[in-house]
Design a protein around this motif. Structure first.
Motif, mmCIF file in Angstrom:
data_model
loop_
_atom_site.group_PDB
_atom_site.id
_atom_site.type_symbol
_atom_site.label_atom_id
_atom_site.label_comp_id
_atom_site.label_asym_id
_atom_site.label_seq_id
_atom_site.Cartn_x
_atom_site.Cartn_y
_atom_site.Cartn_z
ATOM 1 N N CYS A 79 33.556 69.090 97.223
ATOM 2 C CA CYS A 79 34.437 68.179 97.952
ATOM 3 C C CYS A 79 34.709 66.912 97.136
ATOM 4 O O CYS A 79 33.792 66.315 96.557
ATOM 5 N N HIS A 81 35.195 64.071 98.106
ATOM 6 C CA HIS A 81 34.560 62.861 98.626
ATOM 7 C C HIS A 81 33.246 62.611 97.901
ATOM 8 O O HIS A 81 33.173 61.744 97.037
ATOM 9 N N ARG A 82 32.221 63.418 98.195
ATOM 10 C CA ARG A 82 30.950 63.226 97.514
ATOM 11 C C ARG A 82 30.274 64.537 97.169
ATOM 12 O O ARG A 82 29.064 64.586 96.998
ATOM 13 N N GLY A 83 31.080 65.607 97.040
ATOM 14 C CA GLY A 83 30.604 66.800 96.359
ATOM 15 C C GLY A 83 29.910 67.870 97.167
ATOM 16 O O GLY A 83 29.378 68.818 96.579
ATOM 17 N N ALA A 84 29.894 67.781 98.486
ATOM 18 C CA ALA A 84 29.303 68.895 99.254
ATOM 19 C C ALA A 84 30.174 70.133 99.061
ATOM 20 O O ALA A 84 31.385 70.025 98.846
ATOM 21 N N CYS A 98 35.662 69.727 105.203
ATOM 22 C CA CYS A 98 34.316 69.652 104.634
ATOM 23 C C CYS A 98 33.295 69.366 105.733
ATOM 24 O O CYS A 98 33.533 68.577 106.648
ATOM 25 N N TYR A 100 30.517 67.765 105.548
ATOM 26 C CA TYR A 100 29.639 66.592 105.440
ATOM 27 C C TYR A 100 30.209 65.376 106.174
ATOM 28 O O TYR A 100 29.568 64.825 107.070
ATOM 29 N N HIS A 101 31.434 64.968 105.824
ATOM 30 C CA HIS A 101 32.041 63.821 106.507
ATOM 31 C C HIS A 101 33.432 64.150 107.023
ATOM 32 O O HIS A 101 34.198 63.272 107.377
ATOM 33 N N GLY A 102 33.755 65.467 106.953
ATOM 34 C CA GLY A 102 34.953 65.917 107.650
ATOM 35 C C GLY A 102 36.281 65.749 106.933
ATOM 36 O O GLY A 102 37.336 65.914 107.556
ATOM 37 N N TRP A 103 36.260 65.406 105.668
ATOM 38 C CA TRP A 103 37.554 65.336 104.985
ATOM 39 C C TRP A 103 38.206 66.715 105.044
ATOM 40 O O TRP A 103 37.521 67.736 104.922
HETATM 41 S S1 FES Z 1 31.270 65.237 100.869
HETATM 42 FE FE1 FES Z 1 32.967 66.227 101.804
HETATM 43 S S2 FES Z 1 33.587 64.845 103.315
HETATM 44 FE FE2 FES Z 1 31.950 63.835 102.327
#
Ligand code: FES
Ligand SMILES: [Fe+2]
Length: 393
Positions: A79, A81-84, A98, A100-103
């Motif tokens: 992702c 955002h921060r790679g999940a 995603c 993790y934080h829903g992006w």
């Molecule tokens: S790591 Fe994907 S939304 Fe934060």
């Protein structure tokens, strides 16, 4: 003991090496860049669905899915955002969200929602693009282009998959038909691609050892002629059928990885019924996607080889040893064949031609040009393969 009697022992054998420029498929390698100039199948149409599916192609891990509008998408797994990993994501009507934080990203990687930000990310979300690749669906398969965007060619069409006879329809298969083993085969893709023009392994491996695995005529030692045909290497073989007629069999290895192999069961004569794309998963694994004309659902799967009357997966270890097929021969060449220890002979001319053809394409790409078989004019996008097949003379 005379020293000459001891020549050729395995003592002190130098470590074998492989032809790296022809086998390795990672981004930035010569072959990796050549292969990235063409479209490759990355799944069946049904693999792109409401659950994100991890796929591995040319050494790259990617996520395949289908949005609510029915569009297939292929995204980089981490992702933006921060790679999940997006493999844990959820498919929604507008894209893949995603965990993790829903992006959320659409099929072209555009970020369409950042739910933890004021305004769902507002205008700023458009600054983010999840790395993605273009996909197109045809013949029941999802094809992707992993190369430089400015060099993207058209996805070719093949006459043998478009000119359907009465009652015929297309079927696709992802079980590596023609590979002689499981769906994912643990060796380099070139070992299999070279086998397509290795006409002389048929009477030995499939005749003397695992067979006759197909029909009696195929176990005959054929007359063979190879030729380079611009987009690939053609192998023609001639045999005598039981009724005295001659069988002219035309097989091609078409750039970059297409196997055009008529049925070795000689069920009917005429143009080839199915074609297969050899997909390099990475340097030491490949799989084969097949599409073909059938008259009954499931016909493609019925093309699967049997050794000693059994499917490959049903053989005991001892039967694998006594009835080796394509899988055993090719995988036993090593994860990547030891080219430095080979001794090519006249019966390997097809392989020599194929390596030469591939090298010419490597040079074309290195010189900034297009390799053979690249089409951008829609009038030229239809490839004729109907001359390949089993023909009675
Ligand atoms: S790591 Fe994907 S939304 Fe934060
Ligand atoms: Fe074979």
């Amino acid at each position: 003991m005379h020293p000459e009697h001891d020549e050729g022992t395995a003592y002190g054998l130098p470590p074998a090496t492989h032809l790296r420029e022809l086998t390795e498929v990672g981004a930035g390698t010569p072959m990796g860049e050549l292969l990235r100039r063409y479209w490759h199948p990355v799944g069946l149409g049904s693999d792109a669905g409401a659950e994100p599916k991890a796929v591995r192609v040319l050494g790259e891990d990617l996520i395949l899915f289908r949005d609510g509008a029915g569009r297939a998408g292929l995204l980089h797994p981490r992702c933006a955002h921060r790679g999940a990993s997006l493999v844990y994501g959820r498919v929604e009507p507008e894209g893949l969200r995603c965990c993790y934080h829903g992006w959320m990203f659409d099929v072209q990687g555009r970020c369409v929602d950042q739910p933890c930000e004021p305004d769902g990310g507002g205008a700023l979300r458009h600054n983010v693009r999840q790395p993605w690749y273009p996909v197109q669906e045809r013949y029941g398969l999802v094809f992707a282009y992993l190369g430089p965007p400015q060099h993207k060619p058209l996805l070719p069409r093949y006459d043998v998959l478009e000119d359907l006879g009465d009652g015929e329809f297309l079927e696709a298969d992802d079980s590596s038909l023609g590979g002689g083993g499981p769906a994912i085969i643990p060796c380099n893709w070139l070992q299999h691609f070279e086998n397509v023009v290795d006409s002389f392994h048929v009477p030995i491996l499939h005749g003397v050892f695992s067979g006759p695995q197909f029909v009696a005529a195929m176990a005959q030692m054929p007359e063979v002629r190879w030729s380079e045909v611009g987009h690939g290497v053609r192998a023609e073989s001639w045999r005598t059928l039981e009724d005295g007629a001659r069988l002219h069999r035309v097989t091609e290895a078409v750039l970059p990885t297409l196997r055009v192999v008529p049925s070795p069961r000689l069920g009917r004569f005429g143009p080839v019924e199915s074609i297969g794309w050899v997909l390099p998963i990475d340097d030491t694994h490949f799989r084969i996607y097949v599409a073909g004309r059938v008259t009954q659902a499931g016909d493609i799967g019925r093309m699967r080889s049997r050794m000693n009357g059994k499917a490959w997966s049903e053989l005991s270890a001892e039967e694998h040893r006594r009835f080796p097929g394509d899988y055993e021969a090719q995988v036993s060449q090593g994860p990547i064949a030891a080219h430095s220890a080979e001794h090519l002979r006249t019966s390997d001319r097809g392989i020599a031609l194929l390596r030469r053809l591939l090298r010419v394409q490597l040079q074309a790409v290195a010189a900034g040009g297009d390799p053979a078989g690249i089409v951008r004019d829609p009038q030229q996008a239809r490839v004729s393969l109907a001359h390949c097949g089993n023909f009675r003379l």
